[in-house]
Design a protein around this motif. Structure first.
Motif, PDB file in Angstrom:
ATOM      1  N   ASP A 300       0.833  -1.209   0.000  1.00 38.82           N
ATOM      2  CA  ASP A 300       0.000   0.000   0.000  1.00 38.82           C
ATOM      3  C   ASP A 300       0.871   1.265   0.000  1.00 38.82           C
ATOM      4  N   LYS A 301       1.936   1.217   0.770  1.00 34.62           N
ATOM      5  CA  LYS A 301       2.808   2.385   0.930  1.00 34.62           C
ATOM      6  C   LYS A 301       3.607   2.667  -0.339  1.00 34.62           C
ATOM      7  N   TYR A 302       4.188   1.628  -0.944  1.00 34.19           N
ATOM      8  CA  TYR A 302       5.102   1.840  -2.069  1.00 34.19           C
ATOM      9  C   TYR A 302       4.490   1.555  -3.447  1.00 34.19           C
ATOM     10  N   LEU A 303       3.396   0.755  -3.469  1.00 32.64           N
ATOM     11  CA  LEU A 303       2.800   0.369  -4.760  1.00 32.64           C
ATOM     12  C   LEU A 303       1.293   0.629  -4.722  1.00 32.64           C
ATOM     13  N   PRO A 304       0.871   1.879  -4.527  1.00 35.79           N
ATOM     14  CA  PRO A 304      -0.560   2.168  -4.412  1.00 35.79           C
ATOM     15  C   PRO A 304      -1.332   1.676  -5.639  1.00 35.79           C
ATOM     16  N   GLY A 305      -2.473   1.036  -5.352  1.00 35.94           N
ATOM     17  CA  GLY A 305      -3.299   0.487  -6.432  1.00 35.94           C
ATOM     18  C   GLY A 305      -3.011  -0.962  -6.744  1.00 35.94           C
ATOM     19  N   TRP A 306      -2.023  -1.573  -6.056  1.00 36.18           N
ATOM     20  CA  TRP A 306      -1.610  -2.946  -6.367  1.00 36.18           C
ATOM     21  C   TRP A 306      -2.741  -3.966  -6.191  1.00 36.18           C
ATOM     22  N   ALA A 307      -3.640  -3.696  -5.221  1.00 42.41           N
ATOM     23  CA  ALA A 307      -4.676  -4.685  -4.912  1.00 42.41           C
ATOM     24  C   ALA A 307      -5.585  -4.944  -6.104  1.00 42.41           C
ATOM     25  N   ASN A 308      -5.864  -3.900  -6.874  1.00 38.95           N
ATOM     26  CA  ASN A 308      -6.713  -4.106  -8.046  1.00 38.95           C
ATOM     27  C   ASN A 308      -5.910  -4.167  -9.337  1.00 38.95           C
ATOM     28  N   GLU A 309      -4.612  -3.890  -9.242  1.00 39.89           N
ATOM     29  CA  GLU A 309      -3.706  -4.048 -10.381  1.00 39.89           C
ATOM     30  C   GLU A 309      -2.463  -4.799  -9.904  1.00 39.89           C
ATOM     31  N   PRO A 310      -2.594  -6.102  -9.645  1.00 45.92           N
ATOM     32  CA  PRO A 310      -1.470  -6.844  -9.068  1.00 45.92           C
ATOM     33  C   PRO A 310      -0.222  -6.865  -9.949  1.00 45.92           C
ATOM     34  N   GLU A 311      -0.370  -6.493 -11.225  1.00 47.61           N
ATOM     35  CA  GLU A 311       0.819  -6.404 -12.078  1.00 47.61           C
ATOM     36  C   GLU A 311       1.791  -5.340 -11.583  1.00 47.61           C
ATOM     37  N   LEU A 312       1.303  -4.442 -10.730  1.00 42.46           N
ATOM     38  CA  LEU A 312       2.188  -3.419 -10.144  1.00 42.46           C
ATOM     39  C   LEU A 312       3.232  -4.035  -9.213  1.00 42.46           C
ATOM     40  N   VAL A 314       5.346  -5.945  -9.959  1.00 39.90           N
ATOM     41  CA  VAL A 314       6.599  -6.014 -10.712  1.00 39.90           C
ATOM     42  C   VAL A 314       7.562  -4.911 -10.269  1.00 39.90           C
ATOM     43  N   ARG A 315       7.034  -3.892  -9.595  1.00 41.01           N
ATOM     44  CA  ARG A 315       7.868  -2.768  -9.141  1.00 41.01           C
ATOM     45  C   ARG A 315       8.313  -2.925  -7.683  1.00 41.01           C
ATOM     46  N   VAL A 316       8.349  -4.147  -7.191  1.00 42.49           N
ATOM     47  CA  VAL A 316       8.664  -4.393  -5.783  1.00 42.49           C
ATOM     48  C   VAL A 316      10.034  -3.848  -5.382  1.00 42.49           C
ATOM     49  N   ARG A 317      10.922  -3.629  -6.358  1.00 40.91           N
ATOM     50  CA  ARG A 317      12.270  -3.136  -6.029  1.00 40.91           C
ATOM     51  C   ARG A 317      12.247  -1.725  -5.440  1.00 40.91           C
ATOM     52  N   SER A 318      11.104  -1.077  -5.544  1.00 39.77           N
ATOM     53  CA  SER A 318      11.008   0.260  -4.945  1.00 39.77           C
ATOM     54  C   SER A 318      10.870   0.187  -3.427  1.00 39.77           C
ATOM     55  N   ILE A 319      10.669  -1.040  -2.904  1.00 38.89           N
ATOM     56  CA  ILE A 319      10.558  -1.230  -1.457  1.00 38.89           C
ATOM     57  C   ILE A 319      11.941  -1.567  -0.901  1.00 38.89           C
ATOM     58  N   PRO A 320      12.430  -0.856   0.108  1.00 41.81           N
ATOM     59  CA  PRO A 320      13.749  -1.163   0.675  1.00 41.81           C
ATOM     60  C   PRO A 320      13.818  -2.599   1.195  1.00 41.81           C
ATOM     61  N   ASP A 321      14.964  -3.239   0.977  1.00 40.48           N
ATOM     62  CA  ASP A 321      15.133  -4.639   1.380  1.00 40.48           C
ATOM     63  C   ASP A 321      14.876  -4.862   2.862  1.00 40.48           C
ATOM     64  N   ASN A 322      15.309  -3.924   3.685  1.00 44.31           N
ATOM     65  CA  ASN A 322      15.143  -4.123   5.130  1.00 44.31           C
ATOM     66  C   ASN A 322      13.665  -4.146   5.522  1.00 44.31           C
ATOM     67  N   GLU A 323      12.829  -3.429   4.761  1.00 39.45           N
ATOM     68  CA  GLU A 323      11.401  -3.433   5.061  1.00 39.45           C
ATOM     69  C   GLU A 323      10.745  -4.737   4.587  1.00 39.45           C
ATOM     70  N   ILE A 324      11.238  -5.253   3.464  1.00 39.66           N
ATOM     71  CA  ILE A 324      10.772  -6.573   3.004  1.00 39.66           C
ATOM     72  C   ILE A 324      11.090  -7.621   4.071  1.00 39.66           C
ATOM     73  N   TRP A 325      12.322  -7.599   4.577  1.00 39.00           N
ATOM     74  CA  TRP A 325      12.757  -8.589   5.560  1.00 39.00           C
ATOM     75  C   TRP A 325      11.990  -8.437   6.870  1.00 39.00           C
ATOM     76  N   ASP A 326      11.757  -7.204   7.295  1.00 43.60           N
ATOM     77  CA  ASP A 326      11.018  -6.969   8.537  1.00 43.60           C
ATOM     78  C   ASP A 326       9.571  -7.481   8.425  1.00 43.60           C
ATOM     79  N   ALA A 327       8.960  -7.288   7.265  1.00 44.98           N
ATOM     80  CA  ALA A 327       7.591  -7.774   7.058  1.00 44.98           C
ATOM     81  C   ALA A 327       7.556  -9.296   7.121  1.00 44.98           C
TER      82      ALA A 327
END
Length: 557
Positions: A300-312, A314-327
């Motif tokens: 929601d924070k980095y890829l707004p609209g992803w829920a109805n456009e899951p193709e977004l 593909v831009r997961v690299r915009s999320i910092p790695d440490n936040e991915i790991w923390d989640a």
């Protein structure tokens, strides 16, 4: 009271023996029902004019209880439909054994975040005026004998079409999700003066299994007993099989669009049923439903609209790695706490955790990882692992039940070395915890018996790394070492069954010991890269929005 006029604009009728929409509504047994639920969710998101038809299953599939030895017992799962849906006043009848069986429908509305809705009709025969036997037709999913099953399929297929007519729906496409609903095509034949070509124009058939026993077949004696007054027997033989009533054959013969649920599955289906043209639409999962809240917040924070456009995604690299790991750590903690509260285990937050959860049956090979305990111990010496299992065996599958007992025996044998848990009564909530909380999602079915599989897609949505046999969807999703890892040879490699099994075991143990464990424990940045790849290259594509776009453009229009 629901406004019935809202149903009349529905053009696509989606028939499925089971549909899984809510954990509190036990109207599903496993993958087929969960896929149907995701189909409905995606259809609502996309605003498709779809209406779904299924059976009520008042007693559910079954509640699984496991004793300390892993022995499974089954218990009814009573629930109150009125808590979730509305009983419509409309009533139709279906003739079974020369008697009219009354059928009503409960209406459940799935509402999307987009405010769009998809209605679901749950057919019910537990009505005054029906005999005790007939009242129980819509009690138990996949319960009873062959007569009980055929009665259920008559209510679903024949009763479902009649209910849609009674509600004033003008359906242009009837989508049969597996052969259980194929009798709808016979009802359409009756309503169209036995014009098969006209019926075919309206019918779409999806097959989900490459296993012979997975295709419903009924002896003609049973068919004559239950359906003799319904349709000319020669008509059933013409479209459903000369020697017995094969529900898949019936669907194939009366549909213009036929598909398997993965590219490989299309090839297998073509061999099983030569002479028919199979298409392939690879399954997908409903992204928003199967993403843990810990990752939802990130997306929601980095890829707004992803829920109805899951193709977004593909831009997961915009999320910092440490936040991915923390989640991921937060989801894992949730799972480990849950497991330790339910099982006699002392699982650890920092240990590499492997998950295996699915229907427990022979071809899924749930005990495969225990094939060579000395090698498994060697893996564990390279870096600690812990294993979490879940899944129900069908009440009549004695071999499946035996696998659950064996896993409990291995857990006791390896106690103090490798922590092993088996979660009872696998359901939507437990699945959500597992597909988001483990580090590795293990899948090792016997090839080529996995039609598609979707649990690994759910895991990838949460950055969990797939480790799977090259079968079903994983043939399309696996880029070795990039999106995950393969177990065993490619399908085109010509090997004997024993050679394949040995190669699979070598891959299973060697890749864990020499590749995955060192990466997880010593090269965390590379592991997080694998997680990002799973989201970027798998989740963005293997979702139900893409799947439904394909059905609309290829099958419905």
């Amino acid at each position: 009271m629901y406004n019935i006029s809202g149903l009349k604009g529905r053009k696509i009728a989606y028939f499925s023996m089971e549909i899984g929409l809510k954990n509190e509504m036990p109207t599903y047994s496993g993958g087929l029902g969960i896929l149907a639920g995701d189909t409905i969710r995606a259809s609502a998101d996309l605003g498709l004019p779809l209406i779904a038809v299924t059976l009520l299953n008042r007693k559910g599939y079954f509640m699984q209880k496991l004793d300390s030895e892993g022995r499974q017992t089954e218990h009814h799962q009573d629930w109150a439909p009125a808590d979730y849906m509305e009983l419509l006043p409309h009533e139709v009848t279906v003739q079974i054994q020369n008697k009219d069986v009354k059928v009503k429908a409960w209406l459940y509305e799935h509402k999307s975040m987009t405010e769009e809705k998809v209605p679901v009709l749950f057919l019910d025969t537990d009505l005054e005026g029906n005999s005790p036997d007939n009242r129980q037709i819509t009690y138990s999913l996949y319960g009873g004998d062959r007569k009980y099953r055929l009665k259920q399929e008559m209510i679903l297929g024949i009763g479902g079409v009649r209910m849609l007519n009674c509600l004033g729906c003008s359906i242009s496409k009837y989508h049969m999700n597996e052969g259980h609903s194929s009798l709808l095509a016979i009802e359409l034949l009756r309503q169209n003066n036995m014009n098969a070509e006209k019926v075919k124009e309206h019918c779409v058939f999806t097959t989900h299994t490459p296993i012979k026993s997975g295709h419903d077949v009924f002896l003609h004696d049973i068919v004559l007993d239950l359906m003799s007054d319904y349709v000319n027997f020669e008509t059933l033989k013409k479209y459903g099989g000369e020697h017995d009533l094969n529900m898949t054959l019936l669907g194939l013969n009366l549909s213009n669009y036929i598909n398997g649920v993965a590219k490989r599955h299309r090839e297998i289906s073509q061999k099983m049923f030569p002479g028919y043209k199979f298409n392939s639409i690879t399954n997908g999962v409903h992204s928003y439903t199967w993403v843990t809240p810990h990752f939802r917040q990130l997306y929601d924070k980095y890829l707004p609209g992803w829920a109805n456009e899951p193709e977004l995604l593909v831009r997961v690299r915009s999320i910092p790695d440490n936040e991915i790991w923390d989640a991921h750590k937060a989801a894992k903690k949730e799972l480990i706490d849950f497991v330790n509260s339910k099982c006699d285990t002392k699982m650890d937050y920092n240990t590499l955790t492997i998950g295996f959860a699915r229907r427990v049956t022979e071809y899924k090979r749930p005990t495969f990882i225990f094939s060579d305990l000395s090698r498994l111990r060697k893996v564990n010496e390279a870096g600690k692992i812990q294993l979490i299992f879940a899944g129900k065996a069908h009440p009549r599958d004695t071999m499946g039940k035996g696998f659950i007992e064996k896993i409990h025996q291995y857990a006791k044998e390896l106690k103090g070395e490798i922590e092993i848990a088996y979660l009872e009564n696998y359901d939507i909530d437990i699945a959500m915890k597992m597909v988001s909380g483990v580090d590795i999602w293990l899948n090792n079915p016997q090839k080529p018996l996995e039609a598609s599989g979707t649990s690994g897609m759910k895991a990838a949505h949460n950055g969990v790394v797939n480790f799977s046999v090259l079968d079903g969807w994983w043939i399309e999703g696996c880029v070795e070492g990039i999106t995950g890892y393969a177990i065993g040879p490619k399908p085109e490699d010509e090997k004997t069954p024993e050679q394949i099994r040995m190669m699979e075991l070598d891959d299973l143990y060697n890749k864990l010991e020499y590749i995955m464990i060192p990466k997880y424990y010593c090269r965390k940045d590379e592991w997080i890269n694998l997680m990002n790849n799973s989201i970027e290259m798998i989740a963005y594509y293997f979702n139900s929005h893409r799947m439904m776009h394909r059905y609309v453009t290829e099958a419905y229009l």
